[in-house]
Design an enzyme around this catalytic site. Structure first.
Site, PDB file in Angstrom:
ATOM      1  N   GLU A  52       2.737   9.443   1.582  1.00 28.22           N
ATOM      2  CA  GLU A  52       1.647  10.421   1.739  1.00 28.22           C
ATOM      3  C   GLU A  52       1.078  10.420   3.155  1.00 28.22           C
ATOM      4  OE1 GLU A  52       1.919   8.275  -0.762  1.00 28.22           O
ATOM      5  OE2 GLU A  52       1.775   9.356  -2.665  1.00 28.22           O
ATOM      6  N   PHE A 114      -7.106   4.273 -14.659  1.00 26.33           N
ATOM      7  CA  PHE A 114      -5.854   4.055 -13.958  1.00 26.33           C
ATOM      8  C   PHE A 114      -5.754   5.015 -12.773  1.00 26.33           C
ATOM      9  CE2 PHE A 114      -1.261   5.104 -13.476  1.00 26.33           C
ATOM     10  CZ  PHE A 114      -0.874   3.877 -12.958  1.00 26.33           C
ATOM     11  N   GLN A 115      -5.478   4.465 -11.619  1.00 30.40           N
ATOM     12  CA  GLN A 115      -5.347   5.226 -10.362  1.00 30.40           C
ATOM     13  C   GLN A 115      -6.603   6.016 -10.006  1.00 30.40           C
ATOM     14  OE1 GLN A 115      -1.495   7.279 -10.492  1.00 30.40           O
ATOM     15  NE2 GLN A 115      -0.597   5.452  -9.581  1.00 30.40           N
ATOM     16  N   LYS A 164      -7.873  16.014 -13.056  1.00 34.02           N
ATOM     17  CA  LYS A 164      -6.716  16.538 -13.781  1.00 34.02           C
ATOM     18  C   LYS A 164      -7.133  17.554 -14.851  1.00 34.02           C
ATOM     19  CE  LYS A 164      -2.488  14.848 -15.959  1.00 34.02           C
ATOM     20  NZ  LYS A 164      -1.701  13.642 -16.276  1.00 34.02           N
ATOM     21  N   MET A 473       2.993  -1.812  24.513  1.00 36.79           N
ATOM     22  CA  MET A 473       1.679  -1.662  25.123  1.00 36.79           C
ATOM     23  C   MET A 473       0.830  -2.913  24.892  1.00 36.79           C
ATOM     24  SD  MET A 473      -0.109   0.115  27.052  1.00 36.79           S
ATOM     25  CE  MET A 473       0.055   1.893  27.177  1.00 36.79           C
TER      26      MET A 473
END
Ligand SMILES: Cc1ncc(C[n+]2csc(CCOP(=O)(O)OP(=O)(O)O)c2C)c(N)n1
Length: 566
Positions: A52, A114-115, A164, A473
């Site tokens: 993502e 959940f999540q 949802k 760097m």
């Protein structure tokens, strides 16, 4: 005509209405209704990234290259948190990204479902706006508002979190909303004009300046103000410096162009800043990588700061005159009112300031040769997307950018791993152009999984890896300021040619200068994605360098001797 649609279907209709053509995303439980509805909208092309974070960077790259909002999609919980770095990157560089996340159903909110993560709470400080859609009745307004806010005034990322069950709710849908933005710079024209007396004072300052300097930042690209800024420079003869994000806002081949200021800016540019009596800064925020120690920055200069965002005026440096508004309009009005002149004596003075550029980039596999080769092979019709580190500075300074907005990088957040996924988005915005993503061996390994996305979606990005075997760097800082203690900076890489082979794409390793051109040429001609690994000198450094917290007047122009290190 009205239809009874689910929230998910309405979301798709809204994306179509807003003129979205591509979304970068990754599915999961809480966003499944949306993904179920998506195939009913064939105009919405979905690109499945491999992470993502990459979806957010790709949306950002698309936005920067096209001037239109870029869209990314993720599920709740880990999907949403994976967007965070990409959103923060877009926020720091004023890029209009719209992120759509699924959320657990409303009756599960706050129950450690959940999540479940509080993505609004997490993203509040790193977005321009974020919103949880509480009911389907507000979905259309919130989504339209999100696109409006992302592109309005100073652009930035907006997150829309949709539970949802809201995606599954049904509601009447009526066609007929309006796209919030047809192109870049959509809403700046609505701003009230900046104050006339401030403008008059600015004109007076510019007319009386002996050593004026024009500093050009990202805002000029965002405002599409190339021609207007160039006209101002040409009318006054003011030399022009372009910040890291302002690169390609002004043609580098132009006589008035000096180079990049700041920590890795050229010595003559920083000296010009220190000597200037008036600085006209357009669309930049005078960040610390540009100013060094602000107390010692441009000590003789009165600063005229032009910015769309009033909160930028006086934020980092004291400003004599702030002109709030659209860069295009203000540059035009200044050009109309300033007296025509040249600044030849001042420009000659600057020419005599030491120039050590080029001296530092010699050697068998000089970054300069690689970048010149990319420029030559593509005839300059190329967008270069860089990652973060030493190579970023070489890419910024050693490639001649003459096409507007042909250089894209993560300037504000300095996000390693940006280049490869951002280049995917850039390629979507510019399907006819060659897009080169240049990374170090560290940053490339942060998002190299996106080669799979390119292969699956047929995205012909060219990837260049500047392999020095180090997190270069940071190693350079360790060499200069930490007594050469190379703690956690040597970095192993896989065999990139074999990696390319594993993904079924062309891959080349270049160890000698004589091989550069052929490899660049073959990669550029390849119809699909291609990768070139450039084995550059391991301990090459970026010069000059202003030590952190130092003044622009004190550049380091050579590595400290090992004996002097402690
Ligand atoms: C995500 C992230 N982590 C850490 C850093 C700190 N950092 C800045 S430059 C750099 C080294 C980059 O190494 P590499 O990608 O090999 O490029 P090079 O400097 O060698 O060109 C690091 C670790 C960062 N900018 N971004």
């Amino acid at each position: 005509m009205t239809e009874l649609l689910s929230g998910a279907q309405i979301l798709c209709r809204l994306l179509e209405e807003q003129g979205v053509e591509v979304l970068f995303g990754y599915p999961g439980g809480a966003i499944m209704p949306f993904y179920h509805a998506l195939p009913e909208s064939p105009r919405l092309r979905h690109v499945l990234t491999r992470h993502e974070q990459a979806a957010a960077h790709a949306a950002d790259g698309y936005a920067r290259a096209s001037g239109r909002p870029g869209v990314c999609v993720a599920t709740s919980g880990p999907g949403a948190t994976n967007l965070v770095t990409g959103l923060a990157t877009a926020q720091m560089d004023s890029s209009p990204v719209v992120a759509l996340t699924g959320q657990v159903p409303r009756n599960m909110l706050g129950r450690d479902a959940f999540q479940e993560t509080d993505v609004i709470g997490i993203t509040l400080p790193i977005t321009k706006h974020s919103v949880l859609v509480q009911d389907i009745s507000e979905l259309a307004d919130k989504v339209r508002e999100a696109f409006y806010i992302a592109t309005e005034g100073r652009p930035g990322p907006v997150l829309i979190d949709v539970p949802k069950d809201v995606q599954n709710q049904k509601a009447e849908w009526r066609q007929g909303g309006r796209a919030a933005s047809d192109s870049r710079f959509s809403h700046t024209a609505d701003l009230p004009p900046c104050r006339a007396d401030d403008l008059t004072s600015a004109v007076r300052l510019i007319n009386h300046a002996r050593r004026p300097l024009l500093m050009v930042g990202h805002g000029v690209i965002l405002a599409n103000a190339y021609a207007e800024v160039r006209a101002l420079a040409e009318r006054t003869g003011m030399p022009v410096v372009t910040t890291l994000l302002g690169i390609s806002a002004f043609p580098e081949s132009h006589d008035l162009h000096l180079g990049m200021p700041g920590m890795h800016g050229d010595v003559h540019v920083n000296r010009a800043i220190q000597q200037a009596d008036v600085i006209v800064g357009i669309g930049l925020r005078f960040d610390d990588r540009v100013t060094g120690n602000t107390a010692a920055f441009a000590p003789q200069a009165k600063i005229i700061h032009v910015d769309l965002d009033p909160s930028e005026i006086g934020k980092n440096v004291p400003v004599a005159i702030g002109l709030v508004g659209d860069a295009r309009e203000i540059a035009c009005r200044l050009t109309d009112q300033v007296a025509p002149r040249d600044c030849n004596a001042w420009r000659e003075e600057i020419e005599n300031f030491s120039r050590i550029r080029r001296e530092n980039y010699r050697g068998e596999m000089a970054p300069e040769t690689i970048l010149e080769s990319i420029h030559e092979v593509t005839g300059g019709r190329c967008t270069v997307v860089s990652d973060v580190g030493q190579h970023q500075m070489w890419v910024a300074k050693l490639y001649p950018y003459n096409q507007p907005n042909s250089h894209i990088t993560s300037g504000g957040l300095g996000t390693m791993g940006f280049a490869v996924p951002a280049a995917i988005g850039v390629q979507f915005a510019r399907p006819e152009q060659t897009v080169w993503a240049i990374s170090g061996d560290g940053g490339f390994q942060m998002n190299m999984q996106e080669i799979a996305t390119m292969v699956q979606e047929g995205i012909p990005v060219k990837m260049g890896i500047f392999n020095n075997g180090y997190l270069g760097m940071v190693r350079q800082w360790q060499q200069f300021f930490h007594g050469r203690r190379y703690s956690a900076t040597p970095i192993w890489s896989p065999d990139y040619v074999k990696l390319a082979e594993a993904y079924g794409i062309a891959g080349y390793r270049v160890e000698h200068a004589r091989q550069i051109e052929e490899a660049v040429d073959r990669a550029t001609r390849e119809p699909g994605p291609a990768l070139v690994e450039f084995m550059i000198e391991q301990e090459a450094n970026v010069f000059p360098m202003i030590p952190p917290g130092g003044s622009l007047s004190e550049p380091i122009e050579a590595a400290p001797s090992p004996a002097g290190a402690s």
